[in-house]
Design a protein around this motif. Structure first.
Motif: not given
Length: 232
Positions: A13-14, A17-18, A61, A64-65, A68, A197, A199, A202
């Protein structure tokens, strides 16, 4: 159906990954600031190699940001603010000075990449504008000597144009990564994370600005450790 759901549960999830990107970056910067390469060459190399995973994940990311977010203009402002905030900690950690004009922190590269995507999206089918945006962004980071520079812009753009077909994008990025020097090639280890990943998943939640604040804060802390205690 149960097998499909079970397979999805093992994707990243996000938040995962972060955190992976932040830990990889922390490993890299600990080595850069605190581990003398001449004294501990193997440890230094291993930690810097592990740190190569971070940047492609940050770029992913970012894309992705961009895809979205509900307000891209605010996103640009946020990146710019943290690029400015990060500059002094970056200069202190990298060159032991308050104003190291020789290089700029990676947030400027991410900002430039985001603006290039923004222009490309607005340009729609005007391909000359898109090419001009990529060239302009590349020249800006090159002359500012930002961290990851043109390589960073290319990674971001490849992720952006392949955002709906990750396998093709990852193949192109793998070729780009493998064309770099020996240590940078370890960035290819980020590809399995991106390909797996999810999306919609999370299950690790972070405060809104934690992801941004971690960069300048950890650099400043490493500098303070180095200033008072020196390297290992």
């Amino acid at each position: 159906m149960e097998k499909t759901e079970m397979a999805k549960d093992f994707r990243f999830g996000r938040g995962f990954l972060k955190i992976t990107a932040m830990l990889s970056m922390l490993c890299d910067h600990i080595a850069f600031v605190l581990v003398p390469a001449a004294k501990y060459p193997e440890l230094y190399y291993i930690m810097r190699a592990a740190g190569r995973i971070a940047f492609p994940l940050f770029c992913f990311m970012l894309v992705e940001g961009f895809t979205y977010t509900h307000n891209r203009e605010k996103y640009i402002i946020r990146l710019a603010v943290f690029a400015i905030i990060s500059e002094i900690p970056f200069d202190l950690a990298c060159s032991n000075t308050l104003s190291g004009w020789g290089s700029q922190n990676v947030m400027w590269t991410l900002l430039a990449g985001f603006i290039v995507m923004y222009i490309m999206d607005k340009a729609e089918s005007r391909y000359q504008v898109k090419i001009l945006a990529i060239l302009s962004g590349s020249l800006v980071v090159y002359f500012l000597n930002t961290d990851y520079s043109i390589f960073g812009i290319f990674i971001i753009i490849l992720l952006y144009i392949s955002r709906y077909n990750k396998k093709i994008g990852m193949a192109a990025i793998a070729i780009l990564i493998l064309s770099q020097n020996s240590i940078e090639m370890f960035a290819i280890l980020s590809i399995p994370f991106i390909l797996n990943y999810n999306p919609g998943k999370n299950n690790i939640y972070l405060p809104k600005y934690f992801f941004y604040a971690f960069y300048p804060v950890h650099l400043f802390i490493l500098y303070i450790i180095y200033y008072f205690f020196g390297s290992f």
